[in-house]
Design a protein around this motif. Structure first.
Motif, PDB file in Angstrom:
ATOM      1  N   TRP A 174       0.841  -1.210   0.000  1.00 43.90           N
ATOM      2  CA  TRP A 174       0.000   0.000   0.000  1.00 43.90           C
ATOM      3  C   TRP A 174       0.871   1.252   0.000  1.00 43.90           C
ATOM      4  O   TRP A 174       0.662   2.162  -0.811  1.00 43.90           O
ATOM      5  CB  TRP A 174      -0.936   0.000   1.204  1.00 43.90           C
TER       6      TRP A 174
ATOM      7  N   MET B 138      -7.157  -1.492  -2.612  1.00 47.77           N
ATOM      8  CA  MET B 138      -6.171  -2.488  -3.017  1.00 47.77           C
ATOM      9  C   MET B 138      -6.791  -3.856  -2.814  1.00 47.77           C
ATOM     10  O   MET B 138      -7.284  -4.169  -1.738  1.00 47.77           O
ATOM     11  CB  MET B 138      -4.901  -2.332  -2.160  1.00 47.77           C
TER      12      MET B 138
ATOM     13  N   PHE C  17      -5.004  -2.335  -7.915  1.00 45.96           N
ATOM     14  CA  PHE C  17      -4.823  -1.120  -7.123  1.00 45.96           C
ATOM     15  C   PHE C  17      -5.628  -0.004  -7.779  1.00 45.96           C
ATOM     16  O   PHE C  17      -5.417   0.320  -8.955  1.00 45.96           O
ATOM     17  CB  PHE C  17      -3.342  -0.733  -7.058  1.00 45.96           C
TER      18      PHE C  17
END
Length: 212
Positions: free
Chosen positions: A52, A64, A81
Motif C-alpha cells: 500500500w 487495493m 490497485f
C-alpha cells in the motif's frame, strides 16, 4: 458465451476452488478500467502495508485487492490497485512496472474489467440460448452483497424465483459469483438484451446464461 454446467449445491470444494480461481484469473480480461492497475509478480509473503505504501507514492490510492489462497492464506501473486485519477494510475505504471520487491520484478499494467461486465449483450448469442433457459450466471459481484440486494437488482427484469450465492465453507464469505433463477425465460432474455450496465450496489456485473 459458452455453455456452463450448473453447479449443484453439493459440489465439492475442489471444483469450487477451481472455478473461483478461473473467475479470479479472468478478471483482467475485457475493457480497460478507468484508474486501476493490475499487478503481477507480487511476492507470496509480501506485507500488505508495504505494498500500500509503495503504490500510494504514485498518488491517492483508494483501494487495493490482493487475492489469497484459502488453504494457506498466502498471496496469490497478483492484485488490483485503484487510484482516484488517471494521472496517478499512469504514474504507477511508469514507476512501478519492473520495480523489484522481495527479489521479484513487478509487472504493472492498466487493469481490465471482467469479460462482458457492463455490456452483457455484447458477448451473448441469443440464438444459442435455449428458449426455456431461466437461470443466469453472474460474476464480479461485490463481496459484501447478499441475496436480497442481488434479487432487488435483477427484479427490474422480471420475477426472481431464486438467488444462490456460493460461500466459502470455512469463512462464510461470498465467492463473488452466483446464480439467479427467474420465474420466466423472458426475464433472462431481457437481462441479456440490456444495453445498460447491470449494477449490483456500485459494481457492474458480468452475466451469462447458465445452460445445462
Amino acid at each position: 458465451a459458452g455453455k456452463r454446467a450448473r453447479n449443484s449445491a453439493g459440489a465439492n470444494d475442489a471444483s469450487s476452488d477451481a472455478e473461483e480461481s478461473e473467475l479470479e484469473d479472468g478478471a483482467s480480461e475485457g475493457e480497460l478500467e478507468a484508474h486501476t492497475v493490475y499487478v503481477e509478480g507480487i511476492p507470496f509473503e509480501c506485507d500488505e502495508t508495504e505494498l500500500w505504501n509503495l503504490f500510494a507514492k504514485c498518488g491517492n490510492l483508494v483501494d487495493m485487492r490482493l487475492p489469497r489462497w484459502n488453504d494457506s492464506n498466502r498471496l496469490r501473486g497478483y492484485g488490483h490497485f485503484d487510484f482516484d485519477s488517471e494521472e496517478a494510475m499512469l504514474k504507477a505504471i511508469k514507476t512501478m512496472d519492473k520495480h523489484t520487491i522481495g527479489g521479484r520484478y513487478l509487472r504493472v499494467t492498466q487493469a481490465k474489467t471482467a469479460r462482458s461486465a457492463g455490456a452483457p449483450a455484447a458477448s451473448v448469442n441469443l440464438k444459442a440460448v435455449p428458449e426455456s433457459c431461466t437461470t443466469l450466471f453472474v460474476k464480479n459481484l461485490p463481496y459484501d452483497t447478499d441475496e436480497d440486494v442481488v434479487q432487488e437488482a435483477f427484479s427490474a427484469f422480471g420475477k426472481v424465483a431464486n438467488v444462490r450465492l456460493p460461500r466459502w465453507h470455512h469463512t462464510g464469505k461470498l465467492k463473488g459469483f452466483g446464480y439467479i433463477e427467474f420465474a420466466k425465460p423472458q426475464a433472462l432474455r431481457a437481462v441479456l438484451q440490456s444495453k445498460d450496465p447491470i449494477m449490483v450496489s456500485d459494481r457492474a456485473v458480468s452475466v451469462d446464461p447458465d445452460v445445462r
